[in-house]
Design an enzyme around this catalytic site. Structure first.
Site, PDB file in Angstrom:
ATOM      1  N   VAL A  52       0.835  -1.201   0.000  1.00  0.00           N
ATOM      2  CA  VAL A  52       0.000   0.000   0.000  1.00  0.00           C
ATOM      3  C   VAL A  52       0.875   1.258   0.000  1.00  0.00           C
ATOM      4  O   VAL A  52       0.567   2.243  -0.680  1.00  0.00           O
ATOM      5  CB  VAL A  52      -0.961   0.009   1.214  1.00  0.00           C
ATOM      6  CG1 VAL A  52      -1.764   1.307   1.261  1.00  0.00           C
ATOM      7  CG2 VAL A  52      -1.893  -1.197   1.169  1.00  0.00           C
ATOM      8  N   CYS A  53       1.980   1.219   0.734  1.00  0.00           N
ATOM      9  CA  CYS A  53       2.825   2.406   0.929  1.00  0.00           C
ATOM     10  C   CYS A  53       3.255   3.089  -0.370  1.00  0.00           C
ATOM     11  O   CYS A  53       3.104   4.311  -0.493  1.00  0.00           O
ATOM     12  CB  CYS A  53       4.043   2.065   1.775  1.00  0.00           C
ATOM     13  SG  CYS A  53       3.634   1.515   3.445  1.00  0.00           S
ATOM     14  N   PRO A  54       3.765   2.364  -1.360  1.00  0.00           N
ATOM     15  CA  PRO A  54       4.215   3.091  -2.557  1.00  0.00           C
ATOM     16  C   PRO A  54       3.074   3.775  -3.309  1.00  0.00           C
ATOM     17  O   PRO A  54       3.293   4.799  -3.946  1.00  0.00           O
ATOM     18  CB  PRO A  54       4.894   2.022  -3.415  1.00  0.00           C
ATOM     19  CG  PRO A  54       4.382   0.723  -2.912  1.00  0.00           C
ATOM     20  CD  PRO A  54       4.061   0.925  -1.463  1.00  0.00           C
TER      21      PRO A  54
END
Length: 180
Positions: A52-54
């Protein structure tokens, strides 16, 4: 957790610079004094090399110019080291063109001072802070580790805060303000 009206904590963190400079392997120090007098958007993500982070980091990076147009700097922060950030930038196609710095909070001092550490996971929640030029928190939101943010909504909130007017639900820049 810090909230609206609180002073954003002092910090001094090593970062991977945004833009092409971030791909050279040179690190820069960023502190609460670096962009003194500007609005700051500080967003935390749990850790690098995740899924999810990128999506969030790239979305905030693509909007860096829109935030800059509003005299706002964007800082992304996680508990990973600057070396991990650099490796991720070098090996993740979407992060190679990132225009914002990635701050390394390896001692978890800023995450802890903001109150956004997950006790169970030992990483920062997906917390977002809008900080005014006087270093006062004007907006804060926190998402569960599994749910990404909407940078467009953060920009909308920044516009509303900078208008210094009464803004109704779903207000967007250029629309009418509420009149009392």
């Amino acid at each position: 957790m810090l909230t609206i009206g609180d002073k954003f904590p002092a910090f001094d963190l090593t970062s991977v610079a945004g833009g092409a400079a971030g791909l050279t392997g040179e690190f820069v120090q960023i502190s609460d004094k670096t962009d003194e007098g500007k609005w700051k958007l500080v967003f935390f993500w749990p850790k690098d090399f995740t899924f999810v982070c990128p999506t969030e980091i790239v979305a905030f990076g693509k909007m860096a110019g829109e935030f800059k147009d509003r005299d706002t700097v964007v800082y992304g922060v996680s508990i990973d080291s600057e070396f991990v950030h650099l490796n991720w930038r070098l090996h993740h196609e979407d992060l190679k063109h990132l225009q914002i710095p990635m701050l390394a909070d390896i001692k978890r001092e800023l995450s802890d001072a903001c109150g956004v550490l997950s006790g169970d996971a030992g990483v920062a929640y997906r917390a977002t802070f809008l900080v005014d030029p006087d270093n006062i928190i004007r907006h804060v939101s926190v998402n569960d580790l599994s749910v990404g943010r909407n940078p467009q909504e953060i920009l909308r909130i920044l516009d509303a805060l900078q208008s210094d007017e009464l803004c109704p639900c779903n207000w967007k820049q250029g629309e009418a303000f509420l009149k009392v």
